[in-house]
Scaffold this motif. Structure first.
Motif, PDB file in Angstrom:
ATOM      1  N   GLY A 206       0.745  -1.236   0.261  1.00  0.00           N
ATOM      2  CA  GLY A 206       0.050  -0.239  -0.045  1.00  0.00           C
ATOM      3  C   GLY A 206       0.698   1.271   0.097  1.00  0.00           C
ATOM      4  O   GLY A 206       0.272   2.297  -0.517  1.00  0.00           O
ATOM      5  N   THR A 207       1.866   1.263   0.645  1.00  0.00           N
ATOM      6  CA  THR A 207       2.919   2.425   0.794  1.00  0.00           C
ATOM      7  C   THR A 207       3.126   2.945  -0.730  1.00  0.00           C
ATOM      8  O   THR A 207       2.808   3.842  -1.182  1.00  0.00           O
ATOM      9  N   PRO A 208       3.906   2.156  -1.573  1.00  0.00           N
ATOM     10  CA  PRO A 208       4.287   2.761  -2.799  1.00  0.00           C
ATOM     11  C   PRO A 208       3.107   2.810  -3.724  1.00  0.00           C
ATOM     12  O   PRO A 208       3.115   3.666  -4.554  1.00  0.00           O
ATOM     13  N   THR A 209       2.209   1.936  -3.563  1.00  0.00           N
ATOM     14  CA  THR A 209       1.023   2.258  -4.741  1.00  0.00           C
ATOM     15  C   THR A 209       0.100   3.373  -4.411  1.00  0.00           C
ATOM     16  O   THR A 209      -0.241   4.058  -5.316  1.00  0.00           O
ATOM     17  N   SER A 210       0.135   3.770  -3.098  1.00  0.00           N
ATOM     18  CA  SER A 210      -0.491   4.978  -2.767  1.00  0.00           C
ATOM     19  C   SER A 210       0.300   6.318  -3.243  1.00  0.00           C
ATOM     20  O   SER A 210      -0.306   7.197  -3.502  1.00  0.00           O
ATOM     21  N   LEU A 211       1.629   6.052  -2.924  1.00  0.00           N
ATOM     22  CA  LEU A 211       2.268   7.123  -3.549  1.00  0.00           C
ATOM     23  C   LEU A 211       2.375   7.354  -4.790  1.00  0.00           C
ATOM     24  O   LEU A 211       2.307   8.444  -5.541  1.00  0.00           O
ATOM     25  N   PRO A 256      -8.242  11.572  -0.176  1.00  0.00           N
ATOM     26  CA  PRO A 256      -9.002  10.569   0.484  1.00  0.00           C
ATOM     27  C   PRO A 256      -9.202   9.149  -0.024  1.00  0.00           C
ATOM     28  O   PRO A 256      -9.208   8.122   0.488  1.00  0.00           O
ATOM     29  N   VAL A 257      -8.756   9.174  -1.432  1.00  0.00           N
ATOM     30  CA  VAL A 257      -8.828   7.805  -2.149  1.00  0.00           C
ATOM     31  C   VAL A 257      -7.620   6.918  -1.688  1.00  0.00           C
ATOM     32  O   VAL A 257      -7.544   5.923  -1.328  1.00  0.00           O
ATOM     33  N   PHE A 258      -6.325   7.708  -1.790  1.00  0.00           N
ATOM     34  CA  PHE A 258      -5.153   6.801  -1.505  1.00  0.00           C
ATOM     35  C   PHE A 258      -4.699   6.797   0.301  1.00  0.00           C
ATOM     36  O   PHE A 258      -4.051   5.819   0.474  1.00  0.00           O
TER      37      PHE A 258
END
Length: 305
Positions: A206-211, A256-258
């Motif tokens: 989740g960290t890299p995909t959110s970034l 809000p999405v990520f």
């Protein structure tokens, strides 16, 4: 044959629906929810009633989706939060009784293997890989090639646990930020990576995909745009500066999405990612959304061949 794969993580619970047909594996649905099983686990040693209730609600939803897709096989693995919680056995028993679902609590090394299988499937054809999987309560680093894993290590900390230890109050104190940075450096200093010009660095979870989602200005998670993207050293430095100066509440309002369920832990995750990049000697890290749940499916399909 349709296969469902559920990854019960410390922060998120993820679902993948895949289809194995005529020797071809096709991924057809992804979902994720954030019950945060790891919340306050370090204080109580137990998964809270609040987190358990949220988790059961997620499973109820997922079992409905699995039924809609007529899946013939369900794979379900749990990681660090379930490994550590005193009441994980009780919860696993309840899940079996209520949902008929078998949860396998896997060791960190197996978690690393699944993450490697999943992440490298995004970037086939490379000679050597170095994969970082940032979880809520554990972090895995794996190196290897398509035929063999040469190194795997599961560290007993992740974005949630590091936040609880060092970044539990905003504004963040400079000495806490420095202590966290030094802790990560010390933890990674013995890694036998030596990746310069040799291994293809991949970050998963989740960290890299959110970034990436924030970097690209996406209004929703679009797998085709996130999977296979990259983050540079400059990107990570800018994100760390932004996250350090901005409250988790404001971060959530802006993204809000990520950052739903992740706004308070994204800084710690990004600092882990930056140190991995520095250790790799690369100027950029490639991003995969295909984590443990993909690896479970790939491993299962390989066992059928």
């Amino acid at each position: 044959m349709r296969i469902a794969s559920i990854d019960v993580g410390s922060n998120t619970v993820l679902l993948l629906i895949a289809e194995w047909k005529k020797g071809q594996l096709k991924f057809i649905k992804n979902d994720y929810r954030i019950p945060r099983l790891r919340k306050n686990l370090s204080l109580t040693g137990r998964i809270s009633e609040e987190s358990k209730t949220k988790f059961f609600s997620v499973l109820n939803e997922y079992m409905g989706i699995i039924a809609q897709f007529h899946c013939e096989k369900i794979l379900c693995s749990a990681t660090a939060a379930m490994r550590k919680a005193e009441n994980s056995g009780e919860i696993i028993k309840e899940v079996k009784e209520i949902f008929g679902l078998e949860i396998e609590v896997i060791p960190g090394e197996r978690e690393a293997e699944y993450s490697f299988l999943g992440a490298t499937s995004t970037f086939p054809g490379k000679d050597n890989y170095a994969v970082l999987d940032i979880g809520g309560a554990s972090t895995e680093i794996i190196t290897g090639n398509p035929k063999k894993i040469t190194y795997k290590q599961s560290f007993p900390f992740g974005a949630v646990t590091l936040t609880e230890e060092y970044l539990n109050e905003f504004p963040y104190k400079n000495n806490n930020l420095t202590e966290l940075e030094n802790f990560i450096k010390k933890s990674f200093e013995t890694l036998p990576l030596n990746l310069k010009s040799r291994s293809f660095p991949i970050a998963v979870a989740g960290t890299p995909t959110s970034l990436v989602g924030i970097k690209l200005g996406l209004d929703d998670y679009i797998e085709e745009k996130v999977d296979g993207a990259f983050l540079t050293k400059d990107d990570l430095n800018k994100f760390i500066n932004y996250f350090t100066k901005t409250s988790p509440l404001r971060l959530l309002e802006d993204n809000p999405v990520f950052l739903e369920g992740r706004s308070d832990v994204i800084l710690a995750g990004t600092m882990l990612l930056k140190e991995f990049l520095l250790k790799s000697g690369s100027d950029m890290v490639n991003v995969s959304g295909r984590g443990l749940r993909y690896g479970m499916v790939i491993d299962y399909v390989n066992s059928l061949k």
